[in-house]
Design a protein around this motif. Structure first.
Motif, PDB file in Angstrom:
ATOM      1  N   SER A 113       0.828  -1.206   0.000  1.00  0.00           N
ATOM      2  CA  SER A 113       0.000   0.000   0.000  1.00  0.00           C
ATOM      3  C   SER A 113       0.864   1.259   0.000  1.00  0.00           C
ATOM      4  O   SER A 113       0.560   2.229  -0.678  1.00  0.00           O
ATOM      5  CB  SER A 113      -0.952   0.010   1.191  1.00  0.00           C
ATOM      6  N   LYS A 114       1.987   1.249   0.719  1.00  0.00           N
ATOM      7  CA  LYS A 114       2.887   2.398   0.705  1.00  0.00           C
ATOM      8  C   LYS A 114       3.550   2.523  -0.657  1.00  0.00           C
ATOM      9  O   LYS A 114       3.772   3.611  -1.154  1.00  0.00           O
ATOM     10  CB  LYS A 114       3.942   2.281   1.801  1.00  0.00           C
ATOM     11  N   LEU A 115       3.886   1.383  -1.267  1.00  0.00           N
ATOM     12  CA  LEU A 115       4.480   1.396  -2.595  1.00  0.00           C
ATOM     13  C   LEU A 115       3.509   2.032  -3.585  1.00  0.00           C
ATOM     14  O   LEU A 115       3.892   2.850  -4.403  1.00  0.00           O
ATOM     15  CB  LEU A 115       4.828  -0.023  -3.041  1.00  0.00           C
TER      16      LEU A 115
ATOM     17  N   LYS B   4       1.966  -0.221 -10.971  1.00  0.00           N
ATOM     18  CA  LYS B   4       1.256  -1.338 -11.593  1.00  0.00           C
ATOM     19  C   LYS B   4       2.231  -2.187 -12.410  1.00  0.00           C
ATOM     20  O   LYS B   4       2.206  -3.408 -12.355  1.00  0.00           O
ATOM     21  CB  LYS B   4       0.131  -0.818 -12.480  1.00  0.00           C
ATOM     22  N   HIS B   5       3.116  -1.519 -13.165  1.00  0.00           N
ATOM     23  CA  HIS B   5       4.116  -2.223 -13.974  1.00  0.00           C
ATOM     24  C   HIS B   5       5.056  -3.031 -13.082  1.00  0.00           C
ATOM     25  O   HIS B   5       5.350  -4.183 -13.353  1.00  0.00           O
ATOM     26  CB  HIS B   5       4.901  -1.219 -14.809  1.00  0.00           C
ATOM     27  N   TYR B   6       5.533  -2.412 -11.989  1.00  0.00           N
ATOM     28  CA  TYR B   6       6.456  -3.092 -11.086  1.00  0.00           C
ATOM     29  C   TYR B   6       5.783  -4.293 -10.416  1.00  0.00           C
ATOM     30  O   TYR B   6       6.375  -5.367 -10.342  1.00  0.00           O
ATOM     31  CB  TYR B   6       6.985  -2.129 -10.018  1.00  0.00           C
ATOM     32  N   LEU B   7       4.580  -4.116  -9.945  1.00  0.00           N
ATOM     33  CA  LEU B   7       3.884  -5.216  -9.280  1.00  0.00           C
ATOM     34  C   LEU B   7       3.618  -6.363 -10.262  1.00  0.00           C
ATOM     35  O   LEU B   7       3.709  -7.536  -9.896  1.00  0.00           O
ATOM     36  CB  LEU B   7       2.585  -4.726  -8.637  1.00  0.00           C
ATOM     37  N   SER B   8       3.347  -6.048 -11.515  1.00  0.00           N
ATOM     38  CA  SER B   8       3.173  -7.066 -12.542  1.00  0.00           C
ATOM     39  C   SER B   8       4.486  -7.817 -12.771  1.00  0.00           C
ATOM     40  O   SER B   8       4.518  -9.042 -12.856  1.00  0.00           O
ATOM     41  CB  SER B   8       2.688  -6.422 -13.836  1.00  0.00           C
ATOM     42  N   PHE B   9       5.589  -7.077 -12.869  1.00  0.00           N
ATOM     43  CA  PHE B   9       6.916  -7.665 -13.027  1.00  0.00           C
ATOM     44  C   PHE B   9       7.233  -8.583 -11.853  1.00  0.00           C
ATOM     45  O   PHE B   9       7.683  -9.719 -12.025  1.00  0.00           O
ATOM     46  CB  PHE B   9       7.955  -6.540 -13.124  1.00  0.00           C
ATOM     47  N   LEU B  10       6.972  -8.100 -10.657  1.00  0.00           N
ATOM     48  CA  LEU B  10       7.247  -8.882  -9.458  1.00  0.00           C
ATOM     49  C   LEU B  10       6.411 -10.161  -9.424  1.00  0.00           C
ATOM     50  O   LEU B  10       6.920 -11.235  -9.089  1.00  0.00           O
ATOM     51  CB  LEU B  10       6.965  -8.024  -8.219  1.00  0.00           C
TER      52      LEU B  10
ATOM     53  N   ASP C 294       4.240   6.581  -9.020  1.00  0.00           N
ATOM     54  CA  ASP C 294       3.240   6.866 -10.032  1.00  0.00           C
ATOM     55  C   ASP C 294       2.416   5.599 -10.240  1.00  0.00           C
ATOM     56  O   ASP C 294       2.983   4.498 -10.320  1.00  0.00           O
ATOM     57  CB  ASP C 294       3.972   7.265 -11.312  1.00  0.00           C
ATOM     58  N   PRO C 295       1.100   5.675 -10.314  1.00  0.00           N
ATOM     59  CA  PRO C 295       0.266   4.467 -10.439  1.00  0.00           C
ATOM     60  C   PRO C 295       0.664   3.560 -11.609  1.00  0.00           C
ATOM     61  O   PRO C 295       0.654   2.346 -11.481  1.00  0.00           O
ATOM     62  CB  PRO C 295      -1.143   5.023 -10.634  1.00  0.00           C
ATOM     63  N   ALA C 296       1.051   4.140 -12.731  1.00  0.00           N
ATOM     64  CA  ALA C 296       1.435   3.322 -13.880  1.00  0.00           C
ATOM     65  C   ALA C 296       2.727   2.566 -13.585  1.00  0.00           C
ATOM     66  O   ALA C 296       2.867   1.393 -13.925  1.00  0.00           O
ATOM     67  CB  ALA C 296       1.608   4.189 -15.122  1.00  0.00           C
ATOM     68  N   VAL C 297       3.685   3.219 -12.936  1.00  0.00           N
ATOM     69  CA  VAL C 297       4.948   2.581 -12.582  1.00  0.00           C
ATOM     70  C   VAL C 297       4.697   1.497 -11.548  1.00  0.00           C
ATOM     71  O   VAL C 297       5.220   0.383 -11.644  1.00  0.00           O
ATOM     72  CB  VAL C 297       5.961   3.625 -12.051  1.00  0.00           C
TER      73      VAL C 297
END
Length: 65
Positions: free
Chosen positions: A7-9, A19-25, A14-17
């Motif tokens: 949630s802090k992340l 979302k991209h990072y969480l998808s990558f992870l 930025d929401p797009a970044v």
């Protein structure tokens, strides 16, 4: 080292970044889980396969000369 909750992340990036990072992870975690199930190749299997490919490439290169 302080851990950052998801949630802090989400709130810091930025929401797009985010979302991209969480998808990558998630993809990394999924691959790791497959590896643990034995659905991936071992290091020995990979080395054996590429050793054969290197030998074939060397043989082909010698024939082309």
């Amino acid at each position: 080292m302080t851990k950052i909750s998801a949630s802090k992340l989400d709130n810091t990036l930025d929401p797009a970044v985010s979302k991209h990072y969480l998808s990558f992870l998630q993809r990394k975690v999924d691959k790791a889980r497959l590896s643990l199930k034995g659905e991936c190749f071992s290091n020995e299997e990979i080395e054996s396969e590429f050793s054969a490919r290197r030998a074939q490439a060397a043989k082909s290169a010698g024939q082309d000369s």
